[in-house]
Design a protein around this motif. Structure first.
Motif, mmCIF file in Angstrom:
data_model
loop_
_atom_site.group_PDB
_atom_site.id
_atom_site.type_symbol
_atom_site.label_atom_id
_atom_site.label_comp_id
_atom_site.label_asym_id
_atom_site.label_seq_id
_atom_site.Cartn_x
_atom_site.Cartn_y
_atom_site.Cartn_z
ATOM 1 N N PHE A 8 0.879 -1.481 0.142
ATOM 2 C CA PHE A 8 0.464 0.607 -0.246
ATOM 3 C C PHE A 8 0.667 1.365 0.502
ATOM 4 C CE2 PHE A 8 -2.090 2.776 2.314
ATOM 5 C CZ PHE A 8 -3.020 3.916 1.575
ATOM 6 N N GLN A 9 1.764 0.889 0.740
ATOM 7 C CA GLN A 9 2.917 3.126 1.455
ATOM 8 C C GLN A 9 4.148 3.101 -0.713
ATOM 9 O OE1 GLN A 9 2.475 4.845 3.079
ATOM 10 N NE2 GLN A 9 1.333 4.424 4.769
ATOM 11 N N LYS A 10 4.041 1.554 -0.842
ATOM 12 C CA LYS A 10 4.356 2.083 -1.656
ATOM 13 C C LYS A 10 4.263 2.215 -3.154
ATOM 14 C CE LYS A 10 8.971 1.286 -0.165
ATOM 15 N NZ LYS A 10 9.960 2.536 -0.298
ATOM 16 N N ILE A 11 2.683 1.364 -3.453
ATOM 17 C CA ILE A 11 2.463 1.624 -4.314
ATOM 18 C C ILE A 11 1.184 2.755 -4.628
ATOM 19 C CG2 ILE A 11 1.110 0.084 -6.590
ATOM 20 C CD1 ILE A 11 2.873 -2.207 -5.949
ATOM 21 N N TYR A 12 0.666 3.139 -3.614
ATOM 22 C CA TYR A 12 -0.443 3.741 -3.934
ATOM 23 C C TYR A 12 -0.623 5.049 -3.228
ATOM 24 C CZ TYR A 12 -2.592 -0.129 -5.739
ATOM 25 O OH TYR A 12 -2.943 -1.672 -7.170
ATOM 26 N N VAL A 13 0.186 5.588 -2.136
ATOM 27 C CA VAL A 13 0.611 6.107 -1.325
ATOM 28 C C VAL A 13 1.443 7.265 -2.289
ATOM 29 C CG1 VAL A 13 1.422 7.450 0.430
ATOM 30 C CG2 VAL A 13 -0.227 5.520 0.509
ATOM 31 N N HIS A 14 0.740 8.300 -2.259
ATOM 32 C CA HIS A 14 1.252 9.827 -3.068
ATOM 33 C C HIS A 14 1.265 10.952 -2.387
ATOM 34 C CE1 HIS A 14 3.226 6.731 -6.178
ATOM 35 N NE2 HIS A 14 1.596 5.718 -6.301
ATOM 36 N N ASP A 15 1.618 12.086 -3.259
ATOM 37 C CA ASP A 15 1.557 13.331 -2.591
ATOM 38 C C ASP A 15 -0.052 13.890 -3.190
ATOM 39 O OD1 ASP A 15 3.577 13.200 -0.724
ATOM 40 O OD2 ASP A 15 4.842 14.260 -1.584
ATOM 41 N N PHE A 16 -0.038 13.359 -4.488
ATOM 42 C CA PHE A 16 -1.409 13.909 -5.387
ATOM 43 C C PHE A 16 -2.378 13.166 -5.008
ATOM 44 C CE2 PHE A 16 1.157 11.335 -7.944
ATOM 45 C CZ PHE A 16 0.619 10.225 -8.296
ATOM 46 N N LEU A 17 -2.459 12.277 -4.088
ATOM 47 C CA LEU A 17 -3.415 11.521 -3.633
ATOM 48 C C LEU A 17 -4.146 12.011 -2.112
ATOM 49 C CD1 LEU A 17 -2.876 7.719 -5.995
ATOM 50 C CD2 LEU A 17 -4.893 10.439 -6.840
ATOM 51 N N SER A 18 -5.772 11.707 -1.814
ATOM 52 C CA SER A 18 -5.823 11.769 -0.736
ATOM 53 C C SER A 18 -5.455 10.241 -0.051
ATOM 54 C CB SER A 18 -7.041 12.066 -0.177
ATOM 55 O OG SER A 18 -8.333 11.240 -0.771
ATOM 56 N N MET A 19 -5.641 10.137 1.475
ATOM 57 C CA MET A 19 -4.858 9.121 1.309
ATOM 58 C C MET A 19 -6.252 7.770 1.355
ATOM 59 S SD MET A 19 -1.831 8.185 2.613
ATOM 60 C CE MET A 19 -2.812 6.859 3.834
ATOM 61 N N GLN A 20 -7.677 9.014 1.411
ATOM 62 C CA GLN A 20 -8.930 7.555 1.688
ATOM 63 C C GLN A 20 -9.260 7.145 -0.141
ATOM 64 O OE1 GLN A 20 -8.837 10.618 2.829
ATOM 65 N NE2 GLN A 20 -10.570 10.733 4.488
ATOM 66 N N MET A 21 -8.707 8.172 -1.134
ATOM 67 C CA MET A 21 -8.835 7.772 -2.605
ATOM 68 C C MET A 21 -7.319 6.614 -2.425
ATOM 69 S SD MET A 21 -9.476 7.714 -5.831
ATOM 70 C CE MET A 21 -10.303 8.829 -5.389
ATOM 71 N N SER A 22 -6.041 6.946 -2.264
ATOM 72 C CA SER A 22 -5.013 5.438 -2.066
ATOM 73 C C SER A 22 -5.960 4.448 -1.660
ATOM 74 C CB SER A 22 -3.986 6.079 -1.238
ATOM 75 O OG SER A 22 -3.649 7.311 -1.635
ATOM 76 N N SER A 23 -6.672 4.512 -0.511
ATOM 77 C CA SER A 23 -6.883 3.263 0.247
ATOM 78 C C SER A 23 -7.709 2.848 -0.569
ATOM 79 C CB SER A 23 -7.698 3.527 1.392
ATOM 80 O OG SER A 23 -8.188 2.266 2.209
ATOM 81 N N LEU A 24 -9.228 3.592 -1.529
ATOM 82 C CA LEU A 24 -10.019 3.158 -2.412
ATOM 83 C C LEU A 24 -9.356 2.567 -3.484
ATOM 84 C CD1 LEU A 24 -13.204 2.367 -3.708
ATOM 85 C CD2 LEU A 24 -12.826 4.890 -4.605
ATOM 86 N N LEU A 25 -7.999 2.680 -4.394
ATOM 87 C CA LEU A 25 -7.383 2.328 -5.077
ATOM 88 C C LEU A 25 -6.570 0.740 -4.705
ATOM 89 C CD1 LEU A 25 -5.728 5.514 -6.245
ATOM 90 C CD2 LEU A 25 -8.153 4.369 -7.647
ATOM 91 N N TYR A 26 -6.679 1.040 -3.816
ATOM 92 C CA TYR A 26 -5.734 -0.441 -3.223
ATOM 93 C C TYR A 26 -6.874 -1.091 -3.000
ATOM 94 C CZ TYR A 26 -2.869 -4.077 -1.023
ATOM 95 O OH TYR A 26 -3.115 -5.179 -0.422
ATOM 96 N N GLY A 27 -8.550 -1.130 -2.781
ATOM 97 C CA GLY A 27 -9.309 -2.889 -2.638
ATOM 98 C C GLY A 27 -8.977 -2.496 -3.787
ATOM 99 N N LEU A 28 -9.796 -1.283 -5.039
ATOM 100 C CA LEU A 28 -10.507 -1.459 -6.364
ATOM 101 C C LEU A 28 -9.252 -2.239 -7.202
ATOM 102 C CD1 LEU A 28 -11.453 1.734 -7.262
ATOM 103 C CD2 LEU A 28 -12.713 -0.247 -7.050
ATOM 104 N N THR A 29 -7.849 -2.740 -6.827
ATOM 105 C CA THR A 29 -7.252 -3.048 -7.489
ATOM 106 C C THR A 29 -7.375 -5.094 -7.360
ATOM 107 O OG1 THR A 29 -5.211 -1.682 -7.462
ATOM 108 C CG2 THR A 29 -4.681 -3.723 -7.376
ATOM 109 N N VAL A 30 -7.450 -5.150 -6.030
ATOM 110 C CA VAL A 30 -7.984 -6.548 -5.362
ATOM 111 C C VAL A 30 -9.019 -6.943 -5.870
ATOM 112 C CG1 VAL A 30 -8.343 -7.595 -3.660
ATOM 113 C CG2 VAL A 30 -6.980 -5.798 -3.327
ATOM 114 N N VAL A 31 -10.074 -6.427 -6.175
ATOM 115 C CA VAL A 31 -11.408 -6.686 -6.971
ATOM 116 C C VAL A 31 -11.362 -6.902 -7.913
ATOM 117 C CG1 VAL A 31 -13.535 -5.670 -7.707
ATOM 118 C CG2 VAL A 31 -12.658 -5.611 -5.048
#
Length: 362
Positions: free
Chosen positions: A320-343
């Protein structure tokens, strides 16, 4: 009948996809509100997901058992399937990555999602085989009213009962008394013992919907929309006396979630069967192997949380930290993108199984 099964499969697939999505955020500390359960009373879109699955279990029972007799062979088939589901759920609750790969007995959670599906499937299927729809209506009403009476009027250790998260809540009290440390939380379990009884009613509502879909009525979608609207109104009216609550699986919760399930399934049925619009194939693929996809997602997620990259970081957290967490994304969006990848991964897996005509029956 094939098209009707298609609409049921699409609904089941959507439910499984949502179950995976809400269970696998990048971080539980940053999740959009609709993807979280209600604190206690009330409901969010996420609170609809599990009852939707129990509802569609009931609908599927009609397709699978309408022409079956209540014979020894049929009872054996139902019992074996129920025990498989319960066994898979207990395995998820007991597994740990360290040798001997089983938690200490006192730490194992006995209830769970798959366990509840197994128990609900067993009783709903047995009831369907033995009673006609008119008697099933009375049984469903009896379950819902009976649960309300128990939760409202039965004192707990000499105290007046409550619907709050408290020791004198009857459902919570029974879970703690009978299950001890084998619960999700120290004071209650959202898939607890007493609350599993009204969960059977959720599946019975799905049976009524299945009977409508298998009937010769010309306006099935209209009937389902009407049923859904009636259930929603009744559930929200009952909320004043028996609050809508997923953790307690209150009678009002059964009606409200059954109402939304009917409305959404009616919409899918209307689009796929009445208007002949082809859509949602990816959900149909997921629905065709629903239990397998859900079990694998739960098991792999548990592994990702258990495998340590270092002393403080799990494989899940590291990815999660290495791939999805970025300054230009909110943490909620990063968290959601992780879940969508899993789905997306499990949707692709379901598609592969469907192409290969692999349908694993649990």
């Amino acid at each position: 009948m094939k098209d009707r099964i298609r609409s049921v499969d699409i609904f089941r697939g959507i439910t499984i996809v949502l179950m995976i999505l809400v269970n696998t955020p990048g971080t539980w500390s940053k999740v959009y509100a609709p993807l979280l359960h209600a604190e206690w009373h009330g409901y969010t879109p996420t609170d609809l997901v599990f009852p939707f699955f129990l509802f569609i279990v009931g609908t599927s029972i009609v397709f699978a058992y309408q022409n079956k007799s209540p014979s020894k062979a049929t009872y054996k088939k139902i019992t074996v399937r129920s025990l498989k589901l319960i066994g898979l759920g207990l395995f998820l609750g007991a597994f740990t990555i360290s040798f001997p790969f089983i938690k200490e007995f006192a730490e194992i959670r006995f209830p769970g999602v798959l366990q509840r599906i197994g128990v609900v499937f067993f009783f709903a299927a047995i009831l369907f085989l033995n009673f006609r729809w008119k008697k099933l209506i009375w049984i469903t009403a009896g379950i819902l009213v009976g649960y309300w009476l128990l939760m409202t009027f039965v004192p707990v250790e000499g105290q007046a009962p409550t619907f709050e998260r408290a020791p004198n809540n009857l459902a919570n009290y029974l879970d703690v008394s009978l299950l001890g440390s084998h619960t999700y939380k120290p004071d209650y379990d959202p898939e607890g013992i007493l609350s599993t009884i009204p969960a059977i009613a959720s599946s019975l509502l799905g049976i009524f919907t299945g009977l409508v879909l298998r009937s010769k009525h010309e306006k099935k979608a209209t009937i389902l929309f009407g049923l859904g609207g009636c259930f929603l109104i009744l559930g929200h009216l009952w909320d004043f006396a028996f609050p809508i609550n997923k953790a307690l699986w209150t009678s009002s919760f059964v009606l409200v979630t059954g109402g939304w399930a009917n409305i959404i399934l009616a919409l899918i049925y209307y689009l796929t069967d009445v208007r002949k619009i082809q859509f949602g194939s990816i959900f149909r693929y997921a629905g065709a192997n629903a239990i397998v996809v859900y079990f694998l997602s739960s098991f792999v997620t548990k592994l990702f949380y258990s495998i340590k990259v270092d002393s403080e970081t799990s494989l899940h957290g590291w990815l999660f930290q290495k791939i999805y967490v970025h300054d230009f994304l909110s943490m909620q969006m990063s968290s959601l993108l992780y879940g969508l990848t899993v789905v997306s991964f499990y949707c692709l897996l379901a598609y592969f199984l469907y192409l290969k005509r692999i349908f694993i029956k649990v």
